[in-house]
Design a protein around this motif. Structure first.
Motif, short mmCIF file in Angstrom:
data_model
loop_
_atom_site.label_atom_id
_atom_site.label_comp_id
_atom_site.label_asym_id
_atom_site.label_seq_id
_atom_site.Cartn_x
_atom_site.Cartn_y
_atom_site.Cartn_z
N ASP A 148 0.85 -1.18 0.00
CA ASP A 148 0.00 0.00 0.00
C ASP A 148 0.89 1.23 0.00
O ASP A 148 1.75 1.37 0.87
N HIS A 211 -2.01 1.91 9.08
CA HIS A 211 -2.45 0.58 9.51
C HIS A 211 -1.33 -0.42 9.27
O HIS A 211 -0.50 -0.24 8.37
N THR A 242 1.91 1.22 7.56
CA THR A 242 1.99 2.39 6.68
C THR A 242 2.13 3.67 7.50
O THR A 242 1.62 3.78 8.61
N GLU A 244 1.04 7.39 6.64
CA GLU A 244 0.24 8.04 5.61
C GLU A 244 -0.62 9.17 6.16
O GLU A 244 -1.85 9.12 6.09
N GLU A 276 2.00 8.24 1.25
CA GLU A 276 1.94 7.01 2.03
C GLU A 276 3.12 6.11 1.69
O GLU A 276 3.39 5.83 0.52
CO CO Z 1 -2.96 2.65 3.65
#
Ligand code: CO
Ligand code: MF3
Length: 291
Positions: A148, A211, A242, A244, A276
């Motif tokens: 991500d 997260h 992450t 972000e 992120e």
């Molecule tokens: Co994310």
């Protein structure tokens, strides 16, 4: 409660070594923090070597998507075209776009323009124009491993105010990265991010954060960027999460689009920016899995 296994059993990390020759002292250290009242990670969110390799392979696709968006993004392009780039690149490389169908999300990537904070839905009628700032948030699945990350793009000539917001938000993430050290707390990192935003007169969104990410799209812990030093979860080597932050030029207050129930906007209509990165906590800091 963090639990141990027998000293002579094979270690949970898959090294093939006996527990006592591998992670037993590591686990004792975690339990020591837990006994002092700290929130500690569960075994599940501490990744093994094999899992880290899987996440890294997923992250390669994720970055290739964002690199291709970077090369092709321009004024006059629709956000739907960005969606196509991400969907195609992901599939060509053998992956699956994680957003597609996630809790009913209809597209393969999130595209959030100007006062859209996050979770913007690509559309053929949203056309990028000179002066826009846009976040492209890409999430990838490969062989069950999740990655991500997101980047900001400035379309044509943007105002100095918007440019500064984009630059400072990136610096906030860099401040967070520097604060990731094993055996310190997520709150130390979140505070470093927040402080840099505040120093520049900005606010940070409180309700949405980062997260854990790797074996699932969104795992524990929730990662706050308005947290206090010494609070939140203990960071230990092997965690992947992450950083972000959503940084707002004006108020930190937000609202959800009533029609699509996804897109988040700033309440005062002022711009918001977000970068992120996904990190792996290591023995002496962290390694960037994306960017
Ligand atoms: Co994310
Ligand atoms: N990529 C977002 C994140 O960084 C999550 C988006 S959920 C989606 O956590 F369904 F909108 F994709």
């Amino acid at each position: 409660m963090y639990t141990k296994i027998g000293s002579n059993e094979p270690c949970w990390c898959g090294s093939g070594k006996k527990y006592k020759k591998c992670h037993e002292r590591f686990d004792d250290k975690i339990i020591g923090y837990e006994l002092k009242g700290a929130l500690v990670p569960s075994r599940k969110i501490i990744k093994t070597k094999e899992q880290v390799e899987g996440i890294k392979a997923s992250a390669k696709i994720n970055m290739a998507c964002l690199d291709r968006v970077a090369a092709e993004i321009h004024a006059g392009m629709s956000t739907e075209e960005i969606d196509h780039i991400v969907a195609e690149t992901t599939r060509e490389m053998g992956g699956i776009p994680a957003p597609l169908g996630y809790e009913g999300f209809p597209k393969s990537v999130c595209t959030s323009i100007n006062d859209q904070v996050c979770h913007g839905i690509p559309s053929p009628t949203d056309i990028l124009k000179d002066g826009d700032i846009i976040n492209v948030d890409c999430s990838t699945i490969l062989n069950g491993y999740f990655s991500d990350s997101s980047r900001m793009f400035c379309i044509g000539e943007v105002s100095p105010e918007k440019q500064k917001l984009v630059d400072v938000t990136r610096e906030c993430v860099e401040a967070g990265i520097k604060a990731v050290k094993p055996w310190t707390f997520m709150g130390d990192m979140g505070h470093a991010v927040h402080q840099h935003a505040l120093d520049n007169g900005y606010t940070v969104v409180r309700e949405i954060g980062g997260h854990g990410c790797g074996l699932e799209f969104h795992e524990d812990p929730f990662v706050s960027f308005v947290s206090k030093p010494g609070t939140e979860m203990l960071m230990v080597p092997g965690m992947t999460f992450t950083i972000e932050p959503m940084v707002n030029m004006g108020t930190d207050k937000i609202f959800v689009d009533e029609e699509n129930d996804w897109t988040i906007y700033t309440r005062d209509g002022k711009p918001s920016a977000q970068w992120e990165v996904q990190v792996l906590v290591t023995e002496d800091g962290c390694e960037l899995l994306t960017w």
